[in-house]
Design an enzyme around this catalytic site. Structure first.
Site, mmCIF file in Angstrom:
data_model
loop_
_atom_site.group_PDB
_atom_site.id
_atom_site.type_symbol
_atom_site.label_atom_id
_atom_site.label_comp_id
_atom_site.label_asym_id
_atom_site.label_seq_id
_atom_site.Cartn_x
_atom_site.Cartn_y
_atom_site.Cartn_z
ATOM 1 N N LYS A 286 0.820 -1.212 0.000
ATOM 2 C CA LYS A 286 0.000 0.000 0.000
ATOM 3 C C LYS A 286 0.859 1.268 0.000
ATOM 4 O O LYS A 286 2.072 1.211 0.244
ATOM 5 C CB LYS A 286 -0.937 -0.047 1.214
ATOM 6 C CG LYS A 286 -1.976 -1.183 1.161
ATOM 7 C CD LYS A 286 -2.948 -1.125 2.336
ATOM 8 C CE LYS A 286 -4.004 -2.208 2.266
ATOM 9 N NZ LYS A 286 -4.993 -2.122 3.385
ATOM 10 N N TYR B 261 -12.367 -2.349 -3.578
ATOM 11 C CA TYR B 261 -12.910 -2.503 -2.221
ATOM 12 C C TYR B 261 -14.450 -2.415 -2.218
ATOM 13 O O TYR B 261 -15.037 -2.026 -1.208
ATOM 14 C CB TYR B 261 -12.307 -1.448 -1.298
ATOM 15 C CG TYR B 261 -10.933 -1.809 -0.772
ATOM 16 C CD1 TYR B 261 -10.745 -2.935 0.032
ATOM 17 C CD2 TYR B 261 -9.815 -1.021 -1.045
ATOM 18 C CE1 TYR B 261 -9.486 -3.268 0.536
ATOM 19 C CE2 TYR B 261 -8.557 -1.348 -0.545
ATOM 20 C CZ TYR B 261 -8.409 -2.475 0.248
ATOM 21 O OH TYR B 261 -7.170 -2.805 0.750
ATOM 22 N N ASN C 94 -2.084 0.451 6.645
ATOM 23 C CA ASN C 94 -1.555 -0.773 7.255
ATOM 24 C C ASN C 94 -0.684 -1.615 6.318
ATOM 25 O O ASN C 94 -0.629 -2.839 6.435
ATOM 26 C CB ASN C 94 -2.690 -1.590 7.888
ATOM 27 C CG ASN C 94 -3.757 -1.980 6.882
ATOM 28 O OD1 ASN C 94 -3.637 -1.700 5.695
ATOM 29 N ND2 ASN C 94 -4.801 -2.640 7.356
ATOM 30 N N HIS D 130 -2.121 -5.407 1.583
ATOM 31 C CA HIS D 130 -3.395 -6.112 1.401
ATOM 32 C C HIS D 130 -3.084 -7.541 0.978
ATOM 33 O O HIS D 130 -2.131 -7.775 0.246
ATOM 34 C CB HIS D 130 -4.233 -5.457 0.293
ATOM 35 C CG HIS D 130 -5.312 -6.373 -0.217
ATOM 36 N ND1 HIS D 130 -6.514 -6.515 0.424
ATOM 37 C CD2 HIS D 130 -5.329 -7.264 -1.264
ATOM 38 C CE1 HIS D 130 -7.244 -7.423 -0.212
ATOM 39 N NE2 HIS D 130 -6.547 -7.883 -1.239
ATOM 40 N N GLU E 223 -9.689 -10.745 -7.394
ATOM 41 C CA GLU E 223 -8.705 -9.665 -7.248
ATOM 42 C C GLU E 223 -7.555 -9.800 -8.246
ATOM 43 O O GLU E 223 -7.050 -8.799 -8.760
ATOM 44 C CB GLU E 223 -8.179 -9.661 -5.813
ATOM 45 C CG GLU E 223 -9.269 -9.266 -4.812
ATOM 46 C CD GLU E 223 -8.825 -9.368 -3.366
ATOM 47 O OE1 GLU E 223 -7.649 -9.720 -3.104
ATOM 48 O OE2 GLU E 223 -9.654 -9.086 -2.471
HETATM 49 P P1 RTP Z 1 -7.104 -5.748 3.304
HETATM 50 O O1 RTP Z 1 -8.422 -6.089 2.650
HETATM 51 O O2 RTP Z 1 -6.610 -4.365 2.976
HETATM 52 O O3 RTP Z 1 -6.075 -6.813 3.062
HETATM 53 O O4 RTP Z 1 -7.289 -5.764 4.883
HETATM 54 P P2 RTP Z 1 -8.094 -6.790 5.761
HETATM 55 O O5 RTP Z 1 -8.648 -7.899 4.906
HETATM 56 O O6 RTP Z 1 -7.195 -7.166 6.891
HETATM 57 O O7 RTP Z 1 -9.258 -5.880 6.298
HETATM 58 P P3 RTP Z 1 -10.699 -5.570 5.652
HETATM 59 O O8 RTP Z 1 -11.716 -5.882 6.684
HETATM 60 O O9 RTP Z 1 -10.841 -6.210 4.306
HETATM 61 O O10 RTP Z 1 -10.648 -3.989 5.481
HETATM 62 C C1 RTP Z 1 -10.010 -3.402 4.370
HETATM 63 C C2 RTP Z 1 -9.185 -2.228 4.838
HETATM 64 O O11 RTP Z 1 -10.068 -1.230 5.329
HETATM 65 C C3 RTP Z 1 -9.468 -0.572 6.426
HETATM 66 N N1 RTP Z 1 -10.317 -0.698 7.603
HETATM 67 N N2 RTP Z 1 -10.547 0.286 8.401
HETATM 68 N N3 RTP Z 1 -11.451 1.894 10.513
HETATM 69 C C4 RTP Z 1 -11.838 0.636 10.453
HETATM 70 O O12 RTP Z 1 -12.557 0.107 11.279
HETATM 71 C C5 RTP Z 1 -11.342 -0.171 9.364
HETATM 72 N N4 RTP Z 1 -11.617 -1.443 9.152
HETATM 73 C C6 RTP Z 1 -10.951 -1.790 8.018
HETATM 74 C C7 RTP Z 1 -8.140 -1.212 6.699
HETATM 75 O O13 RTP Z 1 -7.123 -0.406 6.152
HETATM 76 C C8 RTP Z 1 -8.246 -2.541 5.994
HETATM 77 O O14 RTP Z 1 -6.980 -2.990 5.563
HETATM 78 MG MG MG Z 2 -9.805 -7.558 3.184
#
Ligand code: RTP
Ligand code: MG
Length: 141
Positions: A11, A51, A114, A117, A128
Site C-alpha cells: 500500500k 474494495y 496498514n 493487502h 482480485e
Molecule cells: P485488506 O483487505 O486491505 O487486506 O485488509 P483486511 O482484509 O485485513 O481488512 P478488511 O476488513 O478487508 O478492510 C479493508 C481495509 O479497510 C481498512 N479498515 N478500516 N477503521 C476501520 O474500522 C477499518 N476497518 C478496516 C483497513 O485499512 C483494511 O486494511
Molecule cells: Mg480484506
C-alpha cells in the site's frame, strides 16, 4: 496442500517508506513466488471497485482516499497455501493487534495505513487477481 495464488498489494504508506524490497523479501523467504507484479497509482474508480465489498462501511471513503494517495505495488504470489500464508505474514488488520514479526507490526502504525493487502479467500483471490492482471501478465515458474 494445494498450490494457490493470492493477490498482494504493497500500500502507499509502505511504498512511501521505501519498504517494497523488505516486504517482498518476506514473501520470498516464506516460500511464496512472485509470478506477476506492477506499480500503479490507483484512481478513485479503480480503488473503489477493488474494495466494493466495503462500499457501505463508514471507513470506505477514507480507505479509497488512502489507496489513491500514492503509488502501490500489486503482485500475484504463488505457493503452497499462499492465501493463508500471506495473511499470516501480514498480521492483523490493525497493526496494534498484529503479532511481532508480521509485516503490519513492523511497517505500519494505524488501521488506515496498514502497509499491505492480501486476498482473504480463494474466491477473492480469483476476483482480485483478474481485477489487476490479464492472463498473459502472469508468469508461472
Ligand atoms: P485488506 O483487505 O486491505 O487486506 O485488509 P483486511 O482484509 O485485513 O481488512 P478488511 O476488513 O478487508 O478492510 C479493508 C481495509 O479497510 C481498512 N479498515 N478500516 N477503521 C476501520 O474500522 C477499518 N476497518 C478496516 C483497513 O485499512 C483494511 O486494511
Ligand atoms: Mg480484506
Amino acid at each position: 496442500m494445494a498450490t494457490e495464488r493470492t493477490l498482494s498489494i504493497i500500500k502507499p504508506d509502505a511504498v512511501a517508506k521505501n519498504a517494497i524490497g523488505e516486504i517482498i523479501a518476506r514473501f520470498e523467504k516464506a516460500g511464496l513466488k512472485v509470478v506477476a507484479a506492477k506499480m500503479l497509482h490507483l484512481d478513485n474508480d479503480k480503488a473503489g471497485g477493488f474494495y466494493a465489498e466495503h462500499k457501505e462501511r463508514p471507513f470506505f471513503n477514507d480507505l479509497v482516499g488512502f489507496m489513491t494517495s500514492g503509488p502501490v505495488v500489486v503482485q500475484v504470489l504463488e505457493g503452497e497455501n499462499a492465501i493463508a500464508k500471506n495473511r499470516d505474514l501480514m498480521g492483523a488488520t490493525n497493526p496494534k493487534d498484529a503479532e511481532p514479526g508480521t509485516i503490519r507490526a513492523d511497517f505500519a502504525e494505524t488501521i488506515d495505513a496498514n502497509a499491505v493487502h492480501g486476498s482473504d479467500s480463494p474466491e477473492s483471490a480469483e476476483r482480485e487477481i483478474s481485477y489487476f492482471f490479464s492472463n498473459d501478465e502472469i508468469c508461472p515458474r
